[in-house]
Design a protein around this motif. Structure first.
Motif, mmCIF file in Angstrom:
data_model
loop_
_atom_site.group_PDB
_atom_site.id
_atom_site.type_symbol
_atom_site.label_atom_id
_atom_site.label_comp_id
_atom_site.label_asym_id
_atom_site.label_seq_id
_atom_site.Cartn_x
_atom_site.Cartn_y
_atom_site.Cartn_z
ATOM 1 N N PRO A 96 0.816 -1.207 0.000
ATOM 2 C CA PRO A 96 0.000 0.000 0.000
ATOM 3 C C PRO A 96 0.863 1.277 0.000
ATOM 4 C CG PRO A 96 -0.671 -1.499 1.760
ATOM 5 C CD PRO A 96 0.616 -2.003 1.213
ATOM 6 N N ALA A 97 0.371 2.303 -0.691
ATOM 7 C CA ALA A 97 1.087 3.569 -0.786
ATOM 8 C C ALA A 97 0.220 4.667 -0.176
ATOM 9 C CB ALA A 97 1.400 3.873 -2.247
ATOM 10 N N TRP A 98 0.810 5.853 -0.028
ATOM 11 C CA TRP A 98 0.061 6.971 0.528
ATOM 12 C C TRP A 98 -0.757 7.636 -0.574
ATOM 13 C CZ3 TRP A 98 -1.384 8.470 5.124
ATOM 14 C CH2 TRP A 98 -1.908 9.762 5.299
ATOM 15 N N ASP A 99 -2.034 7.863 -0.298
ATOM 16 C CA ASP A 99 -2.883 8.525 -1.274
ATOM 17 C C ASP A 99 -3.118 9.963 -0.809
ATOM 18 O OD1 ASP A 99 -4.655 9.075 -3.325
ATOM 19 O OD2 ASP A 99 -6.377 8.412 -2.130
ATOM 20 N N ALA A 100 -2.577 10.910 -1.585
ATOM 21 C CA ALA A 100 -2.613 12.310 -1.154
ATOM 22 C C ALA A 100 -4.040 12.861 -1.145
ATOM 23 C CB ALA A 100 -1.731 13.143 -2.079
ATOM 24 N N THR A 101 -4.883 12.427 -2.089
ATOM 25 C CA THR A 101 -6.246 12.978 -2.132
ATOM 26 C C THR A 101 -7.070 12.554 -0.925
ATOM 27 O OG1 THR A 101 -6.492 11.308 -3.843
ATOM 28 C CG2 THR A 101 -6.861 13.581 -4.511
ATOM 29 N N ARG A 102 -6.929 11.293 -0.534
ATOM 30 C CA ARG A 102 -7.745 10.818 0.586
ATOM 31 C C ARG A 102 -7.033 10.930 1.916
ATOM 32 N NH1 ARG A 102 -10.949 5.828 -2.344
ATOM 33 N NH2 ARG A 102 -11.411 7.103 -4.164
ATOM 34 N N GLN A 103 -5.752 11.317 1.866
ATOM 35 C CA GLN A 103 -4.956 11.435 3.093
ATOM 36 C C GLN A 103 -4.998 10.138 3.891
ATOM 37 O OE1 GLN A 103 -3.008 14.262 4.285
ATOM 38 N NE2 GLN A 103 -3.168 14.538 2.095
ATOM 39 N N ALA A 104 -4.833 9.024 3.162
ATOM 40 C CA ALA A 104 -4.864 7.716 3.805
ATOM 41 C C ALA A 104 -4.060 6.750 2.943
ATOM 42 C CB ALA A 104 -6.304 7.225 3.924
ATOM 43 N N PRO A 105 -3.584 5.651 3.553
ATOM 44 C CA PRO A 105 -2.921 4.647 2.729
ATOM 45 C C PRO A 105 -3.941 3.927 1.844
ATOM 46 C CG PRO A 105 -2.891 3.985 5.046
ATOM 47 C CD PRO A 105 -3.608 5.280 4.972
ATOM 48 N N ILE A 106 -3.494 3.488 0.697
ATOM 49 C CA ILE A 106 -4.402 2.840 -0.242
ATOM 50 C C ILE A 106 -3.721 1.586 -0.774
ATOM 51 C CG2 ILE A 106 -3.597 4.161 -2.268
ATOM 52 C CD1 ILE A 106 -6.601 4.376 -3.067
ATOM 53 N N ASP A 107 -4.491 0.514 -0.946
ATOM 54 C CA ASP A 107 -3.909 -0.717 -1.497
ATOM 55 C C ASP A 107 -4.092 -0.742 -3.011
ATOM 56 O OD1 ASP A 107 -6.611 -1.150 -1.534
ATOM 57 O OD2 ASP A 107 -6.532 -3.188 -0.760
ATOM 58 N N LEU A 108 -3.523 -1.751 -3.642
ATOM 59 C CA LEU A 108 -3.502 -1.788 -5.106
ATOM 60 C C LEU A 108 -4.919 -1.846 -5.691
ATOM 61 C CD1 LEU A 108 -1.581 -1.896 -7.547
ATOM 62 C CD2 LEU A 108 -1.685 -4.374 -7.418
ATOM 63 N N ALA A 109 -5.758 -2.702 -5.121
ATOM 64 C CA ALA A 109 -7.130 -2.806 -5.623
ATOM 65 C C ALA A 109 -7.857 -1.479 -5.418
ATOM 66 C CB ALA A 109 -7.871 -3.940 -4.911
ATOM 67 N N GLY A 110 -7.591 -0.831 -4.271
ATOM 68 C CA GLY A 110 -8.197 0.472 -3.989
ATOM 69 C C GLY A 110 -7.761 1.516 -5.001
ATOM 70 N N ARG A 111 -6.495 1.466 -5.394
ATOM 71 C CA ARG A 111 -5.968 2.427 -6.366
ATOM 72 C C ARG A 111 -6.610 2.206 -7.741
ATOM 73 N NH1 ARG A 111 -3.611 6.890 -5.438
ATOM 74 N NH2 ARG A 111 -1.522 6.284 -4.819
ATOM 75 N N ILE A 112 -6.765 0.966 -8.130
ATOM 76 C CA ILE A 112 -7.398 0.662 -9.426
ATOM 77 C C ILE A 112 -8.830 1.207 -9.405
ATOM 78 C CG2 ILE A 112 -8.249 -1.219 -10.889
ATOM 79 C CD1 ILE A 112 -5.787 -2.863 -9.938
ATOM 80 N N GLU A 113 -9.490 0.965 -8.299
ATOM 81 C CA GLU A 113 -10.858 1.414 -8.118
ATOM 82 C C GLU A 113 -10.950 2.940 -8.178
ATOM 83 O OE1 GLU A 113 -13.187 -0.279 -8.291
ATOM 84 O OE2 GLU A 113 -14.808 0.160 -6.908
ATOM 85 N N GLN A 114 -10.024 3.602 -7.474
ATOM 86 C CA GLN A 114 -10.001 5.061 -7.432
ATOM 87 C C GLN A 114 -9.751 5.632 -8.829
ATOM 88 O OE1 GLN A 114 -6.458 6.928 -6.126
ATOM 89 N NE2 GLN A 114 -7.540 8.240 -4.683
ATOM 90 N N CYS A 115 -8.842 4.992 -9.550
ATOM 91 C CA CYS A 115 -8.508 5.448 -10.899
ATOM 92 C C CYS A 115 -9.747 5.357 -11.792
ATOM 93 C CB CYS A 115 -7.385 4.569 -11.450
ATOM 94 S SG CYS A 115 -6.331 5.399 -12.620
ATOM 95 N N ARG A 116 -10.467 4.275 -11.648
ATOM 96 C CA ARG A 116 -11.671 4.077 -12.467
ATOM 97 C C ARG A 116 -12.741 5.105 -12.113
ATOM 98 N NH1 ARG A 116 -13.574 -0.259 -14.951
ATOM 99 N NH2 ARG A 116 -15.572 0.129 -13.958
ATOM 100 N N VAL A 117 -13.007 5.256 -10.826
ATOM 101 C CA VAL A 117 -14.131 6.090 -10.402
ATOM 102 C C VAL A 117 -13.812 7.571 -10.552
ATOM 103 C CG1 VAL A 117 -15.615 6.678 -8.445
ATOM 104 C CG2 VAL A 117 -14.984 4.301 -8.847
#
Lengths: 251, 106
Positions: free
Chosen positions: A85-106
């Motif tokens: 998991p990496a840091w997600d600057a927009t959500r100010q929270a760590p994000i996992d790979l599936a979460g990142r794919i999801e975020q990119c899509r949405v």
């Protein structure tokens, strides 16, 4: 000698992190504890059922327009999975790979969200993570991830459920021994999403964590809960240096 | 369309024994398990697998409920001439899928 010198700066924070834990031996993938037949199944891409999902993910990658920004996955996604998991600057929270794919899509594509643990998201995650197969797990040196890693470690060591067991009691203290007939692995997330023979399908690390939580009779968190991302963030530091195997096969 | 992985050598020597391996994505629902609502789920399995070599049957298998999801079928064949291999899986609910691969024999 060179190897030992290089390993030193990595080993020190790890040793501090694991202070109090018994994991003195070097990290070892659960692959080493499998039957030779299951190992052969994972090694051979034409016998590894996980490759069916990778194939599906490849089709989805092209079909959902990921290529527009990211180009071909074998180039652009190489090494990505080893840093999550990496840091997600927009959500100010760590994000996992599936979460990142999801975020990119949405957020960026305006597409409908995919269901966690649904086949399309698993296939995309498997395809992206597959591009990092063979690369060592390399968690980012990002101080913003420290609180999540600390929470993850606390959850890993917290006794839970009616059986009153923590993750560490099996996967640190008794790794390599047997629980019933099955060897207890050290619990490194090296091959997710992976094909589990018991599931007869592909599943994420979150599904596996839920499995163990239900196994000790505790209530699992809902899919996508920040606790899972925190545990994963800790586990990836704990597994630093191990090679990624996605899609792995496990009994 | 279910995802399929087929592995066979591109070319073989005449008289050589070649190994063919196939893997298909299928849930193989037995028809004995209750679903989340407690009602027994309907059976949905692959019933048969056939491999034709230039329209001549070289391998056939019948599948039943006890076979795990994503069936992996492997068999061997004597390479006698160049031709087209056609792999067909058929099953419940009108499941039918055919894949073809070319084999060159030298």
């Amino acid at each position: 000698m060179k190897r030992a010198l290089l390993a030193f700066p990595l080993a020190l924070p790890l040793a501090l992190l694991l202070a109090g834990g018994a994991a003195a031996e070097p990290p070892q993938s659960g692959f080493a504890l499998m039957a030779p037949e299951t190992q052969a199944m994972q090694r051979d891409d034409t016998a590894n059922p996980g490759m069916l999902w990778v194939q599906e993910g490849e089709a989805l990658w092209a079909q959902s327009g990921c290529t527009g920004c990211h180009g071909d996955a074998p180039g652009s996604m190489r090494g990505a999975a080893s840093r999550y998991p990496a840091w997600d600057a927009t959500r100010q929270a760590p994000i996992d790979l599936a979460g990142r794919i999801e975020q990119c899509r949405v957020d960026r594509q305006g597409a409908a969200p995919l269901e966690r643990e649904g086949e399309p998201l698993l296939a995309l995650s498997a395809y992206v993570a597959h591009q990092s197969r063979g690369l060592p797990i390399d968690p980012p040196e990002d101080p913003r991830l420290a609180p999540a890693r600390a929470l993850g470690e606390a959850l890993f060591r917290e006794r839970r459920g009616q059986l009153d067991l923590s993750c560490a009691q099996c996967h640190d203290d008794n790794a390599g021994r047997r629980l019933g007939g099955s060897p207890i692995p050290q619990g490194h997330p090296t091959g997710y999403p992976l094909y589990r023979l018991e599931w007869q399908g592909l599943g994420s690390l979150q599904r596996r964590l839920r499995n163990c939580m239900a196994g000790v009779r505790s209530e699992p968190y809902a899919y996508g809960a920040p606790e899972y991302v925190a545990i994963e963030a800790f586990l990836m530091v704990r597994a630093r240096g191990l090679a990624l195997e996605t899609p792995a096969v496990r009994p | 369309m279910a995802r399929v992985l087929i592995n066979l050598p591109r070319s073989a020597k005449r008289g050589e024994l070649i190994e063919i391996r196939t893997l298909i994505q299928h849930g193989m629902e037995t028809g004995y398990r209750p679903g989340p609502n407690g009602v027994t789920q309907q059976r949905d399995i692959i019933r048969s697998f056939t491999c034709l070599f230039d329209n001549e049957e070289v391998f056939h298998a019948e599948l039943y409920q006890a076979i795990a999801a994503n069936p992996f079928i492997t068999f061997s064949m004597l390479a006698t001439a160049s031709g087209i291999l056609a792999f067909t899986w058929t099953g419940d609910n009108g499941f039918a899928q055919t894949e073809t691969r070319a084999l060159t024999v030298t």
